[in-house]
Design a protein around this motif. Sequence first.
Motif, PDB file in Angstrom:
ATOM      1  N   GLY A 245       8.982   5.110   8.371  1.00  0.00           N
ATOM      2  CA  GLY A 245       8.866   5.478   9.773  1.00  0.00           C
ATOM      3  C   GLY A 245       7.936   4.516  10.479  1.00  0.00           C
ATOM      4  O   GLY A 245       7.743   3.385  10.046  1.00  0.00           O
ATOM      5  N   MET A 246       7.335   4.952  11.554  1.00  0.00           N
ATOM      6  CA  MET A 246       6.351   4.137  12.257  1.00  0.00           C
ATOM      7  C   MET A 246       5.013   4.186  11.525  1.00  0.00           C
ATOM      8  O   MET A 246       4.646   5.228  10.969  1.00  0.00           O
ATOM      9  N   PRO A 247       4.234   3.102  11.538  1.00  0.00           N
ATOM     10  CA  PRO A 247       2.844   3.214  11.102  1.00  0.00           C
ATOM     11  C   PRO A 247       2.106   4.227  11.987  1.00  0.00           C
ATOM     12  O   PRO A 247       2.482   4.443  13.140  1.00  0.00           O
ATOM     13  N   ARG A 248       1.074   4.835  11.443  1.00  0.00           N
ATOM     14  CA  ARG A 248       0.234   5.795  12.167  1.00  0.00           C
ATOM     15  C   ARG A 248       1.017   7.033  12.602  1.00  0.00           C
ATOM     16  O   ARG A 248       0.720   7.652  13.618  1.00  0.00           O
ATOM     17  N   ALA A 249       2.010   7.411  11.786  1.00  0.00           N
ATOM     18  CA  ALA A 249       2.833   8.578  12.128  1.00  0.00           C
ATOM     19  C   ALA A 249       2.630   9.729  11.158  1.00  0.00           C
ATOM     20  O   ALA A 249       3.345  10.725  11.241  1.00  0.00           O
ATOM     21  N   GLY A 250       1.692   9.601  10.236  1.00  0.00           N
ATOM     22  CA  GLY A 250       1.445  10.660   9.265  1.00  0.00           C
ATOM     23  C   GLY A 250       1.976  10.369   7.888  1.00  0.00           C
ATOM     24  O   GLY A 250       1.992  11.263   7.027  1.00  0.00           O
ATOM     25  N   SER A 251       2.390   9.131   7.628  1.00  0.00           N
ATOM     26  CA  SER A 251       2.949   8.825   6.308  1.00  0.00           C
ATOM     27  C   SER A 251       1.912   8.958   5.201  1.00  0.00           C
ATOM     28  O   SER A 251       2.232   9.392   4.085  1.00  0.00           O
ATOM     29  N   THR A 252       0.658   8.609   5.486  1.00  0.00           N
ATOM     30  CA  THR A 252      -0.384   8.748   4.461  1.00  0.00           C
ATOM     31  C   THR A 252      -0.651  10.217   4.155  1.00  0.00           C
ATOM     32  O   THR A 252      -0.903  10.594   3.005  1.00  0.00           O
ATOM     33  N   LEU A 253      -0.582  11.053   5.172  1.00  0.00           N
ATOM     34  CA  LEU A 253      -0.722  12.495   4.956  1.00  0.00           C
ATOM     35  C   LEU A 253       0.400  13.011   4.066  1.00  0.00           C
ATOM     36  O   LEU A 253       0.154  13.755   3.095  1.00  0.00           O
ATOM     37  N   VAL A 254       1.640  12.633   4.359  1.00  0.00           N
ATOM     38  CA  VAL A 254       2.770  13.071   3.536  1.00  0.00           C
ATOM     39  C   VAL A 254       2.613  12.562   2.108  1.00  0.00           C
ATOM     40  O   VAL A 254       2.865  13.285   1.140  1.00  0.00           O
ATOM     41  N   GLU A 255       2.176  11.324   1.963  1.00  0.00           N
ATOM     42  CA  GLU A 255       1.963  10.771   0.627  1.00  0.00           C
ATOM     43  C   GLU A 255       0.898  11.564  -0.127  1.00  0.00           C
ATOM     44  O   GLU A 255       1.055  11.879  -1.314  1.00  0.00           O
ATOM     45  N   GLN A 256      -0.192  11.896   0.559  1.00  0.00           N
ATOM     46  CA  GLN A 256      -1.277  12.625  -0.102  1.00  0.00           C
ATOM     47  C   GLN A 256      -0.807  14.021  -0.527  1.00  0.00           C
ATOM     48  O   GLN A 256      -1.164  14.495  -1.608  1.00  0.00           O
TER      49      GLN A 256
ATOM     50  N   GLU B  50       3.487  10.543  -8.501  1.00  0.00           N
ATOM     51  CA  GLU B  50       2.396   9.566  -8.463  1.00  0.00           C
ATOM     52  C   GLU B  50       2.420   8.823  -7.130  1.00  0.00           C
ATOM     53  O   GLU B  50       3.452   8.297  -6.718  1.00  0.00           O
ATOM     54  N   GLY B  51       1.280   8.792  -6.466  1.00  0.00           N
ATOM     55  CA  GLY B  51       1.156   7.986  -5.259  1.00  0.00           C
ATOM     56  C   GLY B  51       0.791   6.567  -5.637  1.00  0.00           C
ATOM     57  O   GLY B  51      -0.073   6.343  -6.484  1.00  0.00           O
ATOM     58  N   THR B  52       1.447   5.606  -5.032  1.00  0.00           N
ATOM     59  CA  THR B  52       1.100   4.205  -5.304  1.00  0.00           C
ATOM     60  C   THR B  52       0.503   3.616  -4.028  1.00  0.00           C
ATOM     61  O   THR B  52      -0.679   3.737  -3.779  1.00  0.00           O
ATOM     62  N   SER B  53       1.306   2.986  -3.202  1.00  0.00           N
ATOM     63  CA  SER B  53       0.808   2.395  -1.969  1.00  0.00           C
ATOM     64  C   SER B  53       1.984   1.909  -1.151  1.00  0.00           C
ATOM     65  O   SER B  53       3.132   2.278  -1.408  1.00  0.00           O
ATOM     66  N   GLU B  54       1.696   1.051  -0.170  1.00  0.00           N
ATOM     67  CA  GLU B  54       2.752   0.435   0.625  1.00  0.00           C
ATOM     68  C   GLU B  54       3.267  -0.778  -0.146  1.00  0.00           C
ATOM     69  O   GLU B  54       2.684  -1.858  -0.092  1.00  0.00           O
ATOM     70  N   LEU B  55       4.349  -0.600  -0.853  1.00  0.00           N
ATOM     71  CA  LEU B  55       4.839  -1.648  -1.743  1.00  0.00           C
ATOM     72  C   LEU B  55       5.638  -2.686  -0.952  1.00  0.00           C
ATOM     73  O   LEU B  55       6.442  -2.334  -0.092  1.00  0.00           O
ATOM     74  N   PRO B  56       5.464  -3.970  -1.270  1.00  0.00           N
ATOM     75  CA  PRO B  56       6.147  -5.034  -0.520  1.00  0.00           C
ATOM     76  C   PRO B  56       7.540  -5.354  -1.039  1.00  0.00           C
ATOM     77  O   PRO B  56       8.178  -6.284  -0.546  1.00  0.00           O
ATOM     78  N   ASP B  57       8.034  -4.610  -2.008  1.00  0.00           N
ATOM     79  CA  ASP B  57       9.194  -5.063  -2.777  1.00  0.00           C
ATOM     80  C   ASP B  57      10.523  -4.951  -2.027  1.00  0.00           C
ATOM     81  O   ASP B  57      11.380  -5.826  -2.171  1.00  0.00           O
ATOM     82  N   ILE B  58      10.736  -3.900  -1.252  1.00  0.00           N
ATOM     83  CA  ILE B  58      11.997  -3.788  -0.517  1.00  0.00           C
ATOM     84  C   ILE B  58      12.131  -4.921   0.520  1.00  0.00           C
ATOM     85  O   ILE B  58      13.176  -5.591   0.573  1.00  0.00           O
ATOM     86  N   PRO B  59      11.115  -5.185   1.358  1.00  0.00           N
ATOM     87  CA  PRO B  59      11.245  -6.325   2.274  1.00  0.00           C
ATOM     88  C   PRO B  59      11.458  -7.647   1.544  1.00  0.00           C
ATOM     89  O   PRO B  59      12.210  -8.507   2.029  1.00  0.00           O
TER      90      PRO B  59
END
Length: 537
Positions: free
Chosen positions: A299-310, A319-328
């Motif tokens: 989604g958009m940055p600053r839209a609550g993605s970190t909250l959903v991840e937590q 398991e939470g990892t991070s913002e992975l660069p692999d798809i781009p």
Amino acid sequence: MSLRVSTTSWQPESSRWPPRLIDAALALHDNQLSVAEPLLRAHLKDDPFDVAAIRMLAELAGRIGRYRDAETLLRRALELSPEFTAARANLAIALYRQNRPSEAIAELNLVLEDEPDNPGHANLKAAALGRIGGFDEAIELYETVLKDAPKQPKVWMSFGHMLKTVGRQAEGIAAYRQSIALTPELGEAWWSLANLKTVRFDEADIAAMQAELAREDISDEDRFHLDFALGKAFEDRKDAKAAFDHYAAGNTLRRSRIVYDADETETFVDRSITLATPDFFAARAGGGCDAADPIFILGMPRAGSTLVEQILSSHPLVEGTSELPDIPMLARRIADYPQGLEALSSDRLRELGEEYLRRASVQRRTDRPFFIDKMPNNWAHLPLIHLILPKARIIDARRHPLGCCFSNFKQHFARGQAFSYSLEDMGRYYRDYVRLMAHVDAVLPGLVHRVIYERMVEDTEAEVRALLAACGLEFDPACLDFHKTERAVRTASSEQVRQPIFREGTEAWKPFEAWLGPLKASLADVLDDYPDAPSFT
């Protein structure tokens, strides 16, 4: 190899260099790239085996963001001279900046064998370790470097970043403060304090930042970081006018230093919508990799993605990892993307899915069956994700357009998010995101589960239960106590998700509404119809 060049300067150290190479080195040192490039190319035409010149040309490529070209040149230099440590150090930087931290670490280990006391190499290795989740080792490395060489403000700042990531907030603040004590004009350190979202600057802090900002001799980078930090300071004091003035100044300066074309994003989304028809997906059903491990939060940055991840990471199976660069990264390798997806065979789609899992495994630290990739901008690659990993869960974290976009506008991102430094660009980007997601909802109904931030705030338990069900997970009470979950969090919301649900984000934009006209205009009916999407017909 007798010819040596400092890894941080192109100033020549050998009187045996030809005049043209010395002139190129001096031009690079002064950042006169248009002068340096023809000198270097002319010299290499005469002497194609001069590894110092090859390294200089790689440095030039790196400065304009062509890291793949820099890597190719540096590998050529090392092929000619394997003991050229300075070139290997530059190669590590090029790999790191391409989001290939494991490869960067391998090169740095060789570099550190030759130059074990160089704090710059250790600092880069620690940063690379942080990218693959090696936080404890990175912190130990920072501690060793700073014990031996404590007067290094940028190393203290990087140390603060790592401490913040693992939740050692007080120590992180102390590291940032030490960085500022050594170099008061270091805007990034001031912004790092502001970016914790929990630090409140006092009068002395504000006066100190204003004094540095008033100087004429500070860099643009220090200047826009100071503006973003002062924006946060005045916002905390409820002075919306002063806060917006600083945010606007920081964004204007930052925008002047980057290249972003909103028309290109719009065209890309148009092409993706044209490609991603029901027939297109039906013809490729059964392809890709069958693994159901990944949960993509986008989604958009600053839209609550970190909250959903937590929340999801608090579940014992995730398991939470991070913002992975692999798809781009995979997308960039597909010719004529996104139309190039049409040419990929079923076997190739499977191979790409398997490659993604191999790359993502570098970030894994547990044997939990599911893991999260929360790169927000993956919304643009949703067709690719579904083709290569058709069983992956997809979560769209969405927030009110004005709240989300203004939160981006007052956020300085370390890298990426080039759309975020203009209110008009921001509104167009949000609109294009909604357009593509609405199209996916129409052609692949039920694929995406949407979490509306404001609904999560108002009825957390109901939204958490729905989220877990969408991921095929049984309800677990720990997901409601997500703020108690101990894990590394690398994003700007790292401290907010270590607290109970963050309600302030739903209305933080309202004091600034008088200045948000360009944003409202570019959002158009996406703003009026939220949380639903317009028809886009």
